[in-house]
Scaffold this motif. Structure first.
Motif, PDB file in Angstrom:
ATOM      1  N   ARG A  52      -3.368  -2.364   1.784  1.00 46.01           N
ATOM      2  CA  ARG A  52      -3.985  -1.182   2.022  1.00 46.01           C
ATOM      3  C   ARG A  52      -3.748  -0.285   0.981  1.00 46.01           C
ATOM      4  NH1 ARG A  52      -2.144  -0.462   6.635  1.00 46.01           N
ATOM      5  NH2 ARG A  52      -3.492  -1.263   7.853  1.00 46.01           N
ATOM      6  N   ALA A  53      -2.483   0.025   0.680  1.00 49.64           N
ATOM      7  CA  ALA A  53      -2.240   0.810  -0.485  1.00 49.64           C
ATOM      8  C   ALA A  53      -2.680   0.526  -1.831  1.00 49.64           C
ATOM      9  CB  ALA A  53      -0.820   0.863  -0.869  1.00 49.64           C
ATOM     10  N   ASN A  54      -2.798  -0.731  -2.010  1.00 49.83           N
ATOM     11  CA  ASN A  54      -3.554  -1.123  -3.377  1.00 49.83           C
ATOM     12  C   ASN A  54      -4.919  -0.786  -3.249  1.00 49.83           C
ATOM     13  OD1 ASN A  54      -3.485  -2.573  -6.045  1.00 49.83           O
ATOM     14  ND2 ASN A  54      -5.036  -3.822  -5.172  1.00 49.83           N
ATOM     15  N   PHE A  55      -5.724  -1.296  -2.233  1.00 51.85           N
ATOM     16  CA  PHE A  55      -7.260  -0.897  -2.111  1.00 51.85           C
ATOM     17  C   PHE A  55      -7.498   0.527  -2.058  1.00 51.85           C
ATOM     18  CE2 PHE A  55     -10.812  -0.060   0.639  1.00 51.85           C
ATOM     19  CZ  PHE A  55     -11.630  -1.154   0.188  1.00 51.85           C
ATOM     20  N   GLU A  56      -6.630   1.245  -1.300  1.00 51.28           N
ATOM     21  CA  GLU A  56      -6.995   2.744  -1.427  1.00 51.28           C
ATOM     22  C   GLU A  56      -6.791   3.242  -2.955  1.00 51.28           C
ATOM     23  OE1 GLU A  56      -4.474   4.424   1.466  1.00 51.28           O
ATOM     24  OE2 GLU A  56      -5.803   3.527   3.186  1.00 51.28           O
ATOM     25  N   TYR A  57      -5.920   2.708  -3.394  1.00 47.33           N
ATOM     26  CA  TYR A  57      -5.754   3.430  -4.992  1.00 47.33           C
ATOM     27  C   TYR A  57      -6.952   2.945  -5.790  1.00 47.33           C
ATOM     28  CZ  TYR A  57      -3.324   4.451  -9.354  1.00 47.33           C
ATOM     29  OH  TYR A  57      -2.820   4.885 -10.482  1.00 47.33           O
ATOM     30  N   GLU A  58      -7.451   1.727  -5.692  1.00 46.21           N
ATOM     31  CA  GLU A  58      -8.176   1.085  -6.615  1.00 46.21           C
ATOM     32  C   GLU A  58      -9.680   1.736  -6.142  1.00 46.21           C
ATOM     33  OE1 GLU A  58      -7.856  -3.149  -6.845  1.00 46.21           O
ATOM     34  OE2 GLU A  58      -6.207  -2.919  -8.036  1.00 46.21           O
TER      35      GLU A  58
ATOM     36  N   GLN B  33       6.195 -16.400   2.918  1.00 46.17           N
ATOM     37  CA  GLN B  33       6.403 -16.033   1.339  1.00 46.17           C
ATOM     38  C   GLN B  33       5.754 -14.652   1.379  1.00 46.17           C
ATOM     39  OE1 GLN B  33       3.683 -19.271   0.123  1.00 46.17           O
ATOM     40  NE2 GLN B  33       5.536 -20.741  -0.696  1.00 46.17           N
ATOM     41  N   LYS B  34       4.859 -14.133   2.058  1.00 42.17           N
ATOM     42  CA  LYS B  34       4.425 -12.807   2.259  1.00 42.17           C
ATOM     43  C   LYS B  34       5.535 -11.965   2.471  1.00 42.17           C
ATOM     44  CE  LYS B  34      -0.573 -13.675   3.220  1.00 42.17           C
ATOM     45  NZ  LYS B  34      -1.427 -13.985   4.403  1.00 42.17           N
ATOM     46  N   ALA B  35       6.185 -12.172   3.509  1.00 44.51           N
ATOM     47  CA  ALA B  35       7.468 -11.319   3.802  1.00 44.51           C
ATOM     48  C   ALA B  35       8.376 -11.419   2.557  1.00 44.51           C
ATOM     49  CB  ALA B  35       8.058 -12.016   4.981  1.00 44.51           C
ATOM     50  N   ALA B  36       8.743 -12.591   2.107  1.00 47.59           N
ATOM     51  CA  ALA B  36       9.593 -12.569   0.995  1.00 47.59           C
ATOM     52  C   ALA B  36       8.999 -11.603  -0.327  1.00 47.59           C
ATOM     53  CB  ALA B  36      10.052 -13.967   0.384  1.00 47.59           C
ATOM     54  N   GLN B  37       7.815 -11.778  -0.522  1.00 43.07           N
ATOM     55  CA  GLN B  37       7.375 -10.816  -1.645  1.00 43.07           C
ATOM     56  C   GLN B  37       7.491  -9.435  -1.273  1.00 43.07           C
ATOM     57  OE1 GLN B  37       5.692 -11.409  -4.745  1.00 43.07           O
ATOM     58  NE2 GLN B  37       6.674 -13.391  -4.553  1.00 43.07           N
ATOM     59  N   VAL B  38       7.284  -8.857  -0.148  1.00 38.50           N
ATOM     60  CA  VAL B  38       7.337  -7.593   0.331  1.00 38.50           C
ATOM     61  C   VAL B  38       8.818  -7.153   0.031  1.00 38.50           C
ATOM     62  CG1 VAL B  38       7.090  -5.920   2.418  1.00 38.50           C
ATOM     63  CG2 VAL B  38       5.248  -7.676   1.845  1.00 38.50           C
TER      64      VAL B  38
ATOM     65  N   ILE C 256       3.912  -1.359  -7.076  1.00 36.61           N
ATOM     66  CA  ILE C 256       4.702  -2.384  -6.235  1.00 36.61           C
ATOM     67  C   ILE C 256       3.782  -3.130  -5.258  1.00 36.61           C
ATOM     68  CG2 ILE C 256       6.282  -2.384  -4.316  1.00 36.61           C
ATOM     69  CD1 ILE C 256       7.698  -1.633  -7.260  1.00 36.61           C
ATOM     70  N   ALA C 257       2.907  -2.328  -4.755  1.00 39.09           N
ATOM     71  CA  ALA C 257       1.979  -3.143  -3.870  1.00 39.09           C
ATOM     72  C   ALA C 257       1.269  -4.106  -4.487  1.00 39.09           C
ATOM     73  CB  ALA C 257       1.023  -2.165  -3.146  1.00 39.09           C
ATOM     74  N   LEU C 258       0.692  -3.826  -5.786  1.00 41.27           N
ATOM     75  CA  LEU C 258      -0.033  -4.772  -6.608  1.00 41.27           C
ATOM     76  C   LEU C 258       0.743  -5.972  -6.854  1.00 41.27           C
ATOM     77  CD1 LEU C 258      -2.709  -5.879  -8.056  1.00 41.27           C
ATOM     78  CD2 LEU C 258      -1.910  -4.559  -9.925  1.00 41.27           C
ATOM     79  N   PHE C 259       1.862  -6.032  -7.590  1.00 40.58           N
ATOM     80  CA  PHE C 259       2.586  -6.981  -7.746  1.00 40.58           C
ATOM     81  C   PHE C 259       3.197  -7.988  -6.559  1.00 40.58           C
ATOM     82  CE2 PHE C 259       4.150  -4.219 -11.314  1.00 40.58           C
ATOM     83  CZ  PHE C 259       3.289  -4.732 -12.357  1.00 40.58           C
ATOM     84  N   ALA C 260       3.233  -7.253  -5.425  1.00 43.21           N
ATOM     85  CA  ALA C 260       3.556  -8.100  -4.206  1.00 43.21           C
ATOM     86  C   ALA C 260       2.225  -8.971  -3.905  1.00 43.21           C
ATOM     87  CB  ALA C 260       3.907  -7.064  -3.158  1.00 43.21           C
ATOM     88  N   ILE C 261       1.267  -8.423  -3.929  1.00 45.94           N
ATOM     89  CA  ILE C 261       0.251  -9.219  -3.455  1.00 45.94           C
ATOM     90  C   ILE C 261      -0.684  -9.944  -4.479  1.00 45.94           C
ATOM     91  CG2 ILE C 261      -0.080  -7.647  -1.481  1.00 45.94           C
ATOM     92  CD1 ILE C 261      -2.650  -6.540  -2.894  1.00 45.94           C
TER      93      ILE C 261
ATOM     94  N   ARG D 235       5.786  -0.840   3.791  1.00 44.12           N
ATOM     95  CA  ARG D 235       6.847  -1.781   4.457  1.00 44.12           C
ATOM     96  C   ARG D 235       6.441  -3.150   4.833  1.00 44.12           C
ATOM     97  NH1 ARG D 235      11.026   1.073   2.135  1.00 44.12           N
ATOM     98  NH2 ARG D 235      12.266  -0.268   3.024  1.00 44.12           N
ATOM     99  N   THR D 236       5.117  -3.278   4.727  1.00 45.26           N
ATOM    100  CA  THR D 236       4.452  -4.617   5.411  1.00 45.26           C
ATOM    101  C   THR D 236       3.352  -5.200   4.566  1.00 45.26           C
ATOM    102  OG1 THR D 236       2.774  -3.758   6.729  1.00 45.26           O
ATOM    103  CG2 THR D 236       4.922  -3.789   7.837  1.00 45.26           C
ATOM    104  N   TRP D 237       3.108  -6.368   4.538  1.00 42.39           N
ATOM    105  CA  TRP D 237       2.051  -6.797   3.852  1.00 42.39           C
ATOM    106  C   TRP D 237       0.869  -6.213   3.885  1.00 42.39           C
ATOM    107  CZ3 TRP D 237       2.189 -10.735  -0.069  1.00 42.39           C
ATOM    108  CH2 TRP D 237       0.899 -11.067  -0.350  1.00 42.39           C
ATOM    109  N   ALA D 238       0.279  -5.903   5.242  1.00 39.36           N
ATOM    110  CA  ALA D 238      -1.041  -5.451   5.300  1.00 39.36           C
ATOM    111  C   ALA D 238      -0.951  -3.830   4.820  1.00 39.36           C
ATOM    112  CB  ALA D 238      -1.247  -5.191   6.891  1.00 39.36           C
TER     113      ALA D 238
END
Length: 263
Positions: A165-171, A136-141, A113-118, A158-161
């Motif tokens: 962060r979730a994607n970075f930590e996973y990767e 646009q970032k808010a809309a993607q989230v 979910i995080a990756l597709f958003a960003i 729940r936020t763009w940041a």
């Protein structure tokens, strides 16, 4: 969101006519870049690859088209529309089916979910563009949170940041994201699908260089791909940046002409 049951899984099994337009090319490129990045994940690559028998290897064009078609439908109608809810429900049933054979943790779904958003912002930043607005970032989230909720994903950022962060930590967690034979096979098939559809064989090395130049180094390591030489990366990213800016200027001129003529 595990690649095993991504929207592409709902695609047809029969050959479809190739779509030959700029929008289709860009959509196919984003699919290739995005799914390659997904397949750096250990769980995702296993589910997508399926021991070398996954649809990504057998009917690559169908899988690409089905994924991009679903994503466009979700964006066109909105996450809460009946059309989107029906399509997402099919994906949820696919998740349940493949969960019988492949590990699919909530952490992997959250990262999807995080990756597709960003992802679009990530790619455009890679080439030196900053084109995604705060709205646009808010809309993607909001969009991907709604999709995730329909899929039963828990504890989403729940936020763009927090998505970043979730994607970075996973990767950067080798327990989730590291080199595997499955990831490399998937990346090779994704690149081959894009090249075979869009480029004559003598230009396949160029297609590979373009796609790999748009990935972070840690993703290339996870999917077993060698980074192109630095001058090639510089030329690819610079060329895309120039072309994108020219396209945006042309679109702005068209909007001005349309406004002035009242059409």
């Amino acid at each position: 969101m595990s690649g095993s049951a991504s929207p592409a899984a709902a695609g047809t099994t029969e050959a479809r006519p190739a779509k030959r337009s700029v929008n289709a090319l860009v959509g196919n490129a984003m699919y290739t870049i995005g799914l390659m990045r997904v397949c750096g994940g250990v769980e995702d690559s296993a589910a997508v690859d399926r021991g070398g028998t996954g649809k990504i290897h057998r009917r690559g064009d169908n899988r690409a088209d089905a994924t991009t078609d679903h994503f466009r439908l979700w964006m066109k109608h909105g996450a809460d529309s009946p059309e989107t809810r029906a399509a997402v429900a099919k994906v949820a049933r696919m998740h349940e089916h493949y969960a019988q054979s492949y590990s699919m943790s909530n952490e992997t779904f959250v990262r999807g979910i995080a990756l597709f958003a960003i992802i679009f912002d990530e790619v455009t930043h890679t080439v030196g563009l900053n084109v995604v607005t705060e709205n646009q970032k808010a809309a993607q989230v909001a969009h991907w949170l709604a999709i995730g909720e329909q899929l039963g994903v828990r504890d989403m950022p729940r936020t763009w940041a927090d998505m970043q962060r979730a994607n970075f930590e996973y990767e950067h967690d080798p327990g989730h994201f590291r080199a595997t034979p499955e990831g490399q096979r998937c990346a090779d098939s994704l690149i081959a699908q894009f090249n075979d559809r869009w480029l004559p064989r003598p230009l396949h090395p160029l297609g590979r260089a373009i796609l790999l130049s748009l990935q972070p180094d840690h993703v290339l390591d996870a999917v077993g791909q060698k980074k192109p030489p630095a001058p090639v990366v510089w030329l690819v990213r610079g060329g895309i940046r120039v072309a994108a800016r020219a396209g945006m200027r042309a679109a702005k001129r068209r909007r001005r002409r349309s406004a002035s003529t009242g059409s």
